[in-house]
Design a protein around this motif. Structure first.
Motif, PDB file in Angstrom:
ATOM      1  N   GLN A   9       0.834  -1.204   0.000  1.00 25.24           N
ATOM      2  CA  GLN A   9       0.000   0.000   0.000  1.00 25.24           C
ATOM      3  C   GLN A   9       0.869   1.254   0.000  1.00 25.24           C
ATOM      4  O   GLN A   9       0.611   2.194  -0.760  1.00 25.24           O
ATOM      5  CB  GLN A   9      -0.941   0.016   1.197  1.00 25.24           C
ATOM      6  N   GLU A  10       1.911   1.272   0.808  1.00 29.03           N
ATOM      7  CA  GLU A  10       2.794   2.428   0.869  1.00 29.03           C
ATOM      8  C   GLU A  10       3.542   2.619  -0.453  1.00 29.03           C
ATOM      9  O   GLU A  10       3.721   3.744  -0.913  1.00 29.03           O
ATOM     10  CB  GLU A  10       3.793   2.276   2.019  1.00 29.03           C
ATOM     11  N   GLN A  13       1.120   4.020  -2.974  1.00 28.42           N
ATOM     12  CA  GLN A  13       0.855   5.426  -2.685  1.00 28.42           C
ATOM     13  C   GLN A  13       2.039   6.302  -3.117  1.00 28.42           C
ATOM     14  O   GLN A  13       1.839   7.341  -3.748  1.00 28.42           O
ATOM     15  CB  GLN A  13       0.569   5.614  -1.197  1.00 28.42           C
ATOM     16  N   ALA A  16       2.105   6.447  -6.923  1.00 28.84           N
ATOM     17  CA  ALA A  16       1.011   7.283  -7.418  1.00 28.84           C
ATOM     18  C   ALA A  16       1.321   8.766  -7.215  1.00 28.84           C
ATOM     19  O   ALA A  16       1.130   9.580  -8.134  1.00 28.84           O
ATOM     20  CB  ALA A  16      -0.293   6.911  -6.727  1.00 28.84           C
ATOM     21  N   MET A  17       1.782   9.111  -6.026  1.00 28.61           N
ATOM     22  CA  MET A  17       2.085  10.518  -5.749  1.00 28.61           C
ATOM     23  C   MET A  17       3.148  11.044  -6.712  1.00 28.61           C
ATOM     24  O   MET A  17       3.038  12.160  -7.211  1.00 28.61           O
ATOM     25  CB  MET A  17       2.531  10.687  -4.292  1.00 28.61           C
ATOM     26  N   HIS A  47      -6.038  -2.568  -2.393  1.00 27.30           N
ATOM     27  CA  HIS A  47      -5.761  -1.496  -1.433  1.00 27.30           C
ATOM     28  C   HIS A  47      -6.576  -0.224  -1.662  1.00 27.30           C
ATOM     29  O   HIS A  47      -6.860   0.501  -0.710  1.00 27.30           O
ATOM     30  CB  HIS A  47      -4.267  -1.159  -1.454  1.00 27.30           C
ATOM     31  N   PHE A  48      -6.931   0.041  -2.916  1.00 26.44           N
ATOM     32  CA  PHE A  48      -7.632   1.281  -3.249  1.00 26.44           C
ATOM     33  C   PHE A  48      -8.751   0.983  -4.246  1.00 26.44           C
ATOM     34  O   PHE A  48      -8.553   0.238  -5.195  1.00 26.44           O
ATOM     35  CB  PHE A  48      -6.665   2.294  -3.884  1.00 26.44           C
ATOM     36  N   LYS A  51      -7.989   5.413  -8.287  1.00 27.65           N
ATOM     37  CA  LYS A  51      -6.787   6.214  -8.067  1.00 27.65           C
ATOM     38  C   LYS A  51      -7.043   7.424  -7.154  1.00 27.65           C
ATOM     39  O   LYS A  51      -6.135   7.897  -6.489  1.00 27.65           O
ATOM     40  CB  LYS A  51      -6.145   6.635  -9.392  1.00 27.65           C
ATOM     41  N   GLU A  53      -8.643   7.307  -4.435  1.00 27.01           N
ATOM     42  CA  GLU A  53      -8.524   6.831  -3.055  1.00 27.01           C
ATOM     43  C   GLU A  53      -7.099   6.870  -2.527  1.00 27.01           C
ATOM     44  O   GLU A  53      -6.884   6.847  -1.325  1.00 27.01           O
ATOM     45  CB  GLU A  53      -9.100   5.425  -2.919  1.00 27.01           C
ATOM     46  N   VAL A  54      -6.118   6.937  -3.425  1.00 24.88           N
ATOM     47  CA  VAL A  54      -4.734   7.122  -2.986  1.00 24.88           C
ATOM     48  C   VAL A  54      -4.638   8.430  -2.195  1.00 24.88           C
ATOM     49  O   VAL A  54      -3.919   8.518  -1.210  1.00 24.88           O
ATOM     50  CB  VAL A  54      -3.770   7.136  -4.187  1.00 24.88           C
ATOM     51  N   LEU A  55      -5.394   9.427  -2.621  1.00 29.27           N
ATOM     52  CA  LEU A  55      -5.380  10.734  -1.969  1.00 29.27           C
ATOM     53  C   LEU A  55      -6.384  10.856  -0.827  1.00 29.27           C
ATOM     54  O   LEU A  55      -6.207  11.684   0.063  1.00 29.27           O
ATOM     55  CB  LEU A  55      -5.676  11.829  -3.006  1.00 29.27           C
ATOM     56  N   ARG A 105       0.319  16.313  -1.622  1.00 31.45           N
ATOM     57  CA  ARG A 105      -1.091  15.952  -1.783  1.00 31.45           C
ATOM     58  C   ARG A 105      -1.928  17.196  -2.100  1.00 31.45           C
ATOM     59  O   ARG A 105      -2.749  17.195  -3.014  1.00 31.45           O
ATOM     60  CB  ARG A 105      -1.593  15.268  -0.515  1.00 31.45           C
TER      61      ARG A 105
END
Length: 188
Positions: A9-10, A13, A16-17, A47-48, A51, A53-55, A105
């Motif tokens: 998950q990390e 994330q 994605a960021m 996990h999400f 996309k 939901e990453v934020l 973010r």
């Protein structure tokens, strides 16, 4: 791609960021995020939900930052003190090491109107929940709604200052300052 690598998950994330920052939110696909994290799309969706939901993952946890201190307060605690405790509790979730992520973010959210709307909806849901809690504690209207609105406004203004370039103070310190300014305004 290895299966069951720790920290999926990390890693998703972080990937994605980076992609959102480099090429924009809309132009980034889930497939690109998964590939950059060296995971599968299927793992991404474990996990999400999407996309965005990453934020925005962790909405319930976010609200609990504010509601848990209210729940823990004695029954006769005045509304202003409940909001002060709520802001102090939330401030503890945002240590200095979270500031770079929070800045990134906010930058990503600031580029897309749909993400900005989602962020505002998150804050509106928090106002509603805080108002419910205050009313459950016997705080009458309009005081309960005004206190909830004030608390979320103070948080939002404090958070924006906390992520500003060059800011070094803690979120809790900034929130106390803003809350004191609100109290001074009302008492003037």
């Amino acid at each position: 791609m290895a299966r069951w690598q720790p920290g999926a998950q990390e890693r998703l994330q972080a990937a994605a960021m980076q992609l959102f920052t480099d090429q924009g939110f809309e132009r980034t696909t889930v497939a690109e995020i998964a590939a950059a994290a060296e995971l599968t799309e299927r793992t991404f969706f474990r996990h999400f939900a999407d996309k965005r939901e990453v934020l925005f993952a962790g909405q319930d946890d976010f609200q609990e930052l504010f509601t848990d201190p209210i729940d823990a307060a004695p029954g006769d605690t005045p509304a202003y003190e409940l909001i002060r405790r709520s802001l102090a509790g939330a401030g503890g979730f945002f240590p200095d090491e979270r500031r770079p992520f929070a800045r990134a973010r906010a930058g990503i959210i600031g580029t897309e109107s749909s993400l900005q709307e989602r962020e505002l909806a998150k804050l509106a849901a928090l106002k509603i929940r805080l108002g419910e809690l205050l009313r459950q504690r016997g705080i009458s209207e309009p005081s309960a709604t005004l206190a909830a609105e004030m608390g979320v406004t103070v948080f939002h203004l404090s958070f924006q200052q906390w992520i500003a370039e060059g800011e070094q103070r803690s979120l809790s310190e900034i929130a106390r300052e803003r809350l004191d300014a609100m109290a001074a305004l009302v008492s003037a």
